[in-house]
Design a protein around this motif. Structure first.
Motif, PDB file in Angstrom:
ATOM      1  N   MET A   1      12.295  -8.012  -1.854  1.00 47.74           N
ATOM      2  CA  MET A   1      12.225  -7.929  -0.392  1.00 47.74           C
ATOM      3  C   MET A   1      12.085  -6.477   0.027  1.00 47.74           C
ATOM      4  SD  MET A   1      14.923 -10.704   1.018  1.00 47.74           S
ATOM      5  CE  MET A   1      15.063 -12.327   0.306  1.00 47.74           C
ATOM      6  N   TYR A   2      11.194  -6.266   1.021  1.00 48.57           N
ATOM      7  CA  TYR A   2      10.930  -4.917   1.539  1.00 48.57           C
ATOM      8  C   TYR A   2      11.018  -4.942   3.050  1.00 48.57           C
ATOM      9  CZ  TYR A   2       9.292  -4.342  -3.195  1.00 48.57           C
ATOM     10  OH  TYR A   2       9.241  -4.316  -4.554  1.00 48.57           O
ATOM     11  N   TYR A   3      11.543  -3.859   3.626  1.00 48.06           N
ATOM     12  CA  TYR A   3      11.668  -3.797   5.084  1.00 48.06           C
ATOM     13  C   TYR A   3      11.050  -2.506   5.590  1.00 48.06           C
ATOM     14  CZ  TYR A   3      15.382  -0.313   4.629  1.00 48.06           C
ATOM     15  OH  TYR A   3      16.087   0.822   4.341  1.00 48.06           O
TER      16      TYR A   3
ATOM     17  N   LEU B   1       1.648  -1.497  -1.918  1.00 45.97           N
ATOM     18  CA  LEU B   1       2.987  -1.362  -2.479  1.00 45.97           C
ATOM     19  C   LEU B   1       3.104  -2.165  -3.760  1.00 45.97           C
ATOM     20  CD1 LEU B   1       3.445  -1.890   0.933  1.00 45.97           C
ATOM     21  CD2 LEU B   1       5.537  -0.766   0.217  1.00 45.97           C
ATOM     22  N   GLU B   2       4.029  -1.727  -4.606  1.00 50.65           N
ATOM     23  CA  GLU B   2       4.264  -2.427  -5.860  1.00 50.65           C
ATOM     24  C   GLU B   2       5.580  -3.176  -5.772  1.00 50.65           C
ATOM     25  OE1 GLU B   2       3.863  -1.306 -10.502  1.00 50.65           O
ATOM     26  OE2 GLU B   2       5.231  -0.047  -9.360  1.00 50.65           O
ATOM     27  N   ALA B   3       5.589  -4.395  -6.284  1.00 52.06           N
ATOM     28  CA  ALA B   3       6.826  -5.182  -6.287  1.00 52.06           C
ATOM     29  C   ALA B   3       7.753  -4.657  -7.372  1.00 52.06           C
ATOM     30  CB  ALA B   3       6.505  -6.655  -6.515  1.00 52.06           C
TER      31      ALA B   3
ATOM     32  N   ASN C   1       1.130  -6.657  -9.809  1.00 58.43           N
ATOM     33  CA  ASN C   1       2.267  -6.875  -8.908  1.00 58.43           C
ATOM     34  C   ASN C   1       2.191  -6.015  -7.655  1.00 58.43           C
ATOM     35  OD1 ASN C   1       3.444  -8.884 -10.380  1.00 58.43           O
ATOM     36  ND2 ASN C   1       4.870  -7.549 -11.465  1.00 58.43           N
ATOM     37  N   LEU C   2       0.974  -5.758  -7.177  1.00 57.94           N
ATOM     38  CA  LEU C   2       0.777  -4.999  -5.934  1.00 57.94           C
ATOM     39  C   LEU C   2       0.590  -5.953  -4.763  1.00 57.94           C
ATOM     40  CD1 LEU C   2      -1.781  -2.275  -7.124  1.00 57.94           C
ATOM     41  CD2 LEU C   2       0.692  -2.035  -6.921  1.00 57.94           C
ATOM     42  N   PHE C   3       0.968  -5.508  -3.570  1.00 59.14           N
ATOM     43  CA  PHE C   3       0.591  -6.246  -2.366  1.00 59.14           C
ATOM     44  C   PHE C   3       0.123  -5.264  -1.307  1.00 59.14           C
ATOM     45  CE2 PHE C   3       5.111  -5.437  -1.865  1.00 59.14           C
ATOM     46  CZ  PHE C   3       5.314  -5.211  -0.512  1.00 59.14           C
ATOM     47  N   ARG C   4      -0.754  -5.745  -0.427  1.00 60.27           N
ATOM     48  CA  ARG C   4      -1.401  -4.901   0.583  1.00 60.27           C
ATOM     49  C   ARG C   4      -0.941  -5.313   1.977  1.00 60.27           C
ATOM     50  NH1 ARG C   4      -6.333  -2.967  -1.006  1.00 60.27           N
ATOM     51  NH2 ARG C   4      -5.926  -1.456   0.646  1.00 60.27           N
TER      52      ARG C   4
ATOM     53  N   PRO D   1       8.680   1.015  -4.508  1.00 57.29           N
ATOM     54  CA  PRO D   1       7.400   0.429  -4.100  1.00 57.29           C
ATOM     55  C   PRO D   1       6.195   1.335  -4.359  1.00 57.29           C
ATOM     56  CG  PRO D   1       9.053   0.197  -2.372  1.00 57.29           C
ATOM     57  CD  PRO D   1       9.648   1.074  -3.413  1.00 57.29           C
ATOM     58  N   MET D   2       6.407   2.659  -4.402  1.00 57.99           N
ATOM     59  CA  MET D   2       5.321   3.617  -4.696  1.00 57.99           C
ATOM     60  C   MET D   2       4.071   3.304  -3.873  1.00 57.99           C
ATOM     61  SD  MET D   2       5.705   3.866  -8.843  1.00 57.99           S
ATOM     62  CE  MET D   2       4.421   2.674  -8.986  1.00 57.99           C
ATOM     63  N   ARG D   3       4.197   3.461  -2.598  1.00 57.88           N
ATOM     64  CA  ARG D   3       3.083   3.140  -1.714  1.00 57.88           C
ATOM     65  C   ARG D   3       1.843   3.908  -2.136  1.00 57.88           C
ATOM     66  NH1 ARG D   3       2.996   5.077   3.575  1.00 57.88           N
ATOM     67  NH2 ARG D   3       5.201   5.482   3.269  1.00 57.88           N
ATOM     68  N   ARG D   4       0.726   3.194  -2.272  1.00 59.79           N
ATOM     69  CA  ARG D   4      -0.519   3.845  -2.702  1.00 59.79           C
ATOM     70  C   ARG D   4      -1.634   3.442  -1.758  1.00 59.79           C
ATOM     71  NH1 ARG D   4      -0.256   2.492  -9.079  1.00 59.79           N
ATOM     72  NH2 ARG D   4       0.564   0.533  -8.338  1.00 59.79           N
ATOM     73  N   GLN D   5      -2.328   4.407  -1.229  1.00 60.17           N
ATOM     74  CA  GLN D   5      -3.477   4.127  -0.368  1.00 60.17           C
ATOM     75  C   GLN D   5      -4.699   3.885  -1.242  1.00 60.17           C
ATOM     76  OE1 GLN D   5      -3.146   3.789   2.732  1.00 60.17           O
ATOM     77  NE2 GLN D   5      -1.253   4.838   3.245  1.00 60.17           N
ATOM     78  N   VAL D   6      -5.361   2.780  -1.031  1.00 57.57           N
ATOM     79  CA  VAL D   6      -6.595   2.499  -1.768  1.00 57.57           C
ATOM     80  C   VAL D   6      -7.761   2.911  -0.899  1.00 57.57           C
ATOM     81  CG1 VAL D   6      -8.031   0.691  -2.743  1.00 57.57           C
ATOM     82  CG2 VAL D   6      -5.570   0.633  -3.083  1.00 57.57           C
ATOM     83  N   GLN D   7      -8.639   3.739  -1.438  1.00 57.05           N
ATOM     84  CA  GLN D   7      -9.735   4.280  -0.629  1.00 57.05           C
ATOM     85  C   GLN D   7     -10.870   3.275  -0.465  1.00 57.05           C
ATOM     86  OE1 GLN D   7      -8.864   7.299  -2.999  1.00 57.05           O
ATOM     87  NE2 GLN D   7      -7.363   7.698  -1.411  1.00 57.05           N
ATOM     88  N   THR D   8     -10.580   2.233   0.299  1.00 57.61           N
ATOM     89  CA  THR D   8     -11.646   1.308   0.698  1.00 57.61           C
ATOM     90  C   THR D   8     -11.528   1.159   2.198  1.00 57.61           C
ATOM     91  OG1 THR D   8     -10.150  -0.526   0.229  1.00 57.61           O
ATOM     92  CG2 THR D   8     -11.803  -0.004  -1.454  1.00 57.61           C
ATOM     93  N   PRO D   9     -12.624   1.052   2.913  1.00 53.39           N
ATOM     94  CA  PRO D   9     -12.543   0.957   4.375  1.00 53.39           C
ATOM     95  C   PRO D   9     -11.813  -0.307   4.783  1.00 53.39           C
ATOM     96  CG  PRO D   9     -14.769   0.495   3.595  1.00 53.39           C
ATOM     97  CD  PRO D   9     -14.001   0.983   2.420  1.00 53.39           C
ATOM     98  N   THR D  10     -10.916  -0.194   5.772  1.00 54.97           N
ATOM     99  CA  THR D  10     -10.180  -1.368   6.213  1.00 54.97           C
ATOM    100  C   THR D  10     -11.023  -2.225   7.141  1.00 54.97           C
ATOM    101  OG1 THR D  10      -9.258  -0.078   8.016  1.00 54.97           O
ATOM    102  CG2 THR D  10      -7.936  -0.263   6.022  1.00 54.97           C
ATOM    103  N   ARG D  11     -12.017  -1.624   7.776  1.00 54.16           N
ATOM    104  CA  ARG D  11     -12.868  -2.405   8.670  1.00 54.16           C
ATOM    105  C   ARG D  11     -14.329  -2.175   8.347  1.00 54.16           C
ATOM    106  NH1 ARG D  11     -10.198  -4.762  13.080  1.00 54.16           N
ATOM    107  NH2 ARG D  11      -8.091  -4.033  13.044  1.00 54.16           N
ATOM    108  N   PRO D  12     -14.804  -2.822   7.301  1.00 48.77           N
ATOM    109  CA  PRO D  12     -16.224  -2.684   6.986  1.00 48.77           C
ATOM    110  C   PRO D  12     -17.044  -3.549   7.927  1.00 48.77           C
ATOM    111  CG  PRO D  12     -15.205  -4.222   5.501  1.00 48.77           C
ATOM    112  CD  PRO D  12     -14.122  -3.733   6.421  1.00 48.77           C
TER     113      PRO D  12
END
Length: 512
Positions: A509-511, A437-439, A420-423, A443-454
């Motif tokens: 819903m998230y704002y 974020l988790e639905a 139930n995560l969304f990026r 939301p417990m925002r979590r950064q995933v350590q993968t490059p955003t622009r490979p």
């Protein structure tokens, strides 16, 4: 991407990273509550104004929500912004109404059950306060109109004679002549009436007939105005409205049909990828969408990872595309899973029509329609799952179809994942924004350590895939992930930083 030619960054660099907060939840599950299959949300769509939101579920129902925070001031939000009126509140919605859009059916000729599940919902143009939308299951598209109707009631009969008002005349006990039901007076004696009848003291009051009265109360009425059926041999995966307000397309695995909203008896086949011999079939259509402003252009994606842009002015049957967008395969990277994970599950145009966002199993890609050499940006979503592709294939998760969406200003993109995560990614030049974020209410925002622009080419896929255990896996941050809870459907508000997403039967819903 502010209606112009390129992504507009904030002065002095890319826009700041958004801080996402929980806004609302509808249909929240209590701990241990079992979710009914029919209640699972299968489609989400905001209308163009963002004042209404529609969801569809596997039980064939459509639920409508309406925005409430803009109505309190009595003036529109745009006017308040022009007046520099401080708006501290975030968009809020409330339940409006729901209706049964589709029922389960059975195709007797093919001996096939047709599910009632809503595959897609698309809003049509609103006129005179009447909400219009299209909804579709695997085979049948329906055009619905939802409007407020004043409640009509039937006035009561047999009221107290002293208070009764007979069709336009007031009953009076002082009248020397008794009145009959038809309003005429009765001069003779009562002898000719039934022996059992005894007139009330003071004469016979006028008879109150039942009358239909329109009250000030209103209720919402959903009516199916048209049914567009019997045009698809395969399951419908997309419907999309044209900007001309008169036509729409529907797409299945092999064909795309063009309809007029007013005519349900016929459609025109504009794309047909079905080969003469089905054994020669190499790819299928996975998603299709009209250009937001050019009524002659539409795009469709395929299971091979390509996007074709077609121009309806070229020919009646658009077998040849105007442009083809695909990423060349990296040498030596081919494996058994290459084509499966390259299949595009969803495409969306940016608001100005300059960019196309596509979602395949591993990544989000942003394409400039003026540049067909490759995507302008690639965002890694499921790179950490690459070692588990074999397990994902065995439990069919590798075929999950995740949707994607763009913000109204075109500066960010979003898509769902497992657990139930969304990026959310920033796509403005120089942006490194990446939020997970988790639905849930936290939301417990979590950064995933993968490059955003490979780099543009996907890294090579390992040929030997180590088999994982049956227990939920672990991502790059050591967080467990669960393939049974997946966030497939989400939508971005057209003008605000508000995301609506579906986790099973709950709408979050998230704002920011």
């Amino acid at each position: 991407m502010h209606g112009g030619d390129e992504v507009v960054a904030a002065p002095g660099g890319p826009p700041q990273q958004l801080d996402w907060k929980f806004s609302q939840v509808f249909g929240e599950r209590t701990a241990g509550e079992e979710v009914q299959e029919v209640d699972i949300i299968s489609a989400i769509e905001f209308d163009k104004t963002g004042d209404h939101l529609a969801t569809g579920d596997r039980g064939g129902r459509v639920v409508l929500f309406e925005r409430t925070d803009t109505k309190d001031h009595g003036v529109s939000r745009r006017d308040l912004e022009r007046m520099d009126y401080p708006i501290s509140r975030h968009p809020e919605f409330r339940y409006k109404t729901e209706f049964q859009s589709h029922e389960p059916e059975f195709d007797y000729l093919k001996s096939l059950e047709i599910e009632e599940k809503i595959n897609k919902i698309r809003w049509c143009q609103t006129a005179n306060g009447v909400l219009s939308l299209l909804s579709t299951n695997d085979k049948t598209i329906k055009f619905w109109k939802v409007q407020e109707k004043k409640v009509k009631k039937i006035s009561d009969m047999n009221l107290d004679p002293s208070k009764a008002v007979g069709n336009g005349s007031v009953a009076s006990s002082s009248s020397p002549k008794p009145c009959l039901a038809n309003g005429s007076s009765f001069d003779g004696s009562y002898d000719n009436l039934s022996n059992d009848f005894s007139p009330p003291p003071g004469g016979l009051p006028s008879l109150r007939l039942p009358v239909v009265v329109t009250s000030q109360e209103t209720n919402l009425l959903a009516r199916c105005r048209r049914v567009y059926g019997h045009a698809h041999d395969y399951h419908i995966n997309s419907i999309s409205n044209n900007s001309d307000g008169e036509t729409f397309i529907s797409a299945d695995d092999l064909r795309i049909n063009l309809w007029n909203l007013e005519i349900s008896s016929q459609s025109f086949n504009i794309v047909d990828v079905k080969p003469a011999n089905m054994e020669d079939l190499t790819e299928v259509i996975t998603s299709a969408e009209f250009h937001p402003t050019h009524c002659n252009m539409l795009a469709y994606s395929s299971s091979k990872g390509s996007i074709r842009l077609i121009d309806l002015r070229q020919s009646a049957l658009c077998d040849s595309h105007a442009k083809l967008f695909e990423e060349p395969e990296a040498p030596g990277s081919r494996s058994f899973f290459t084509e499966i994970i390259a299949s595009i599950s969803d495409i969306k145009f940016s608001k100005d029509g300059r960019y196309i966002l596509s979602r395949d199993y591993m990544t989000l890609k942003l394409w400039d329609i003026n540049m067909d050499s490759g995507p302008v940006a690639t965002f890694q979503v499921h790179e950490y799952l690459r070692p588990k592709l074999c397990d994902l294939y065995e439990n069919d998760s590798i075929f999950d179809k995740f949707e994607c969406c763009l913000s109204g200003d075109g500066l960010r993109v979003a898509t769902g994942s497992y657990s139930n995560l969304f990026r959310v990614f920033g796509c403005a030049p120089g942006s490194t924004e990446s939020a997970t974020l988790e639905a849930s209410k936290n939301p417990m925002r979590r950064q995933v350590q993968t490059p955003t622009r490979p780099s543009r080419s996907l890294s090579s896929i390992t040929r030997v895939v180590r088999r994982g255990s049956e227990t939920p896996g672990v991502d790059a941050n050591g967080n467990s992930f669960d393939f049974t809870t997946k966030l497939l459907h989400l939508a971005w508000h057209p003008t605000e930083n508000l995301i609506a997403c579906a986790a099973a039967n709950s709408l979050y819903m998230y704002y920011a």
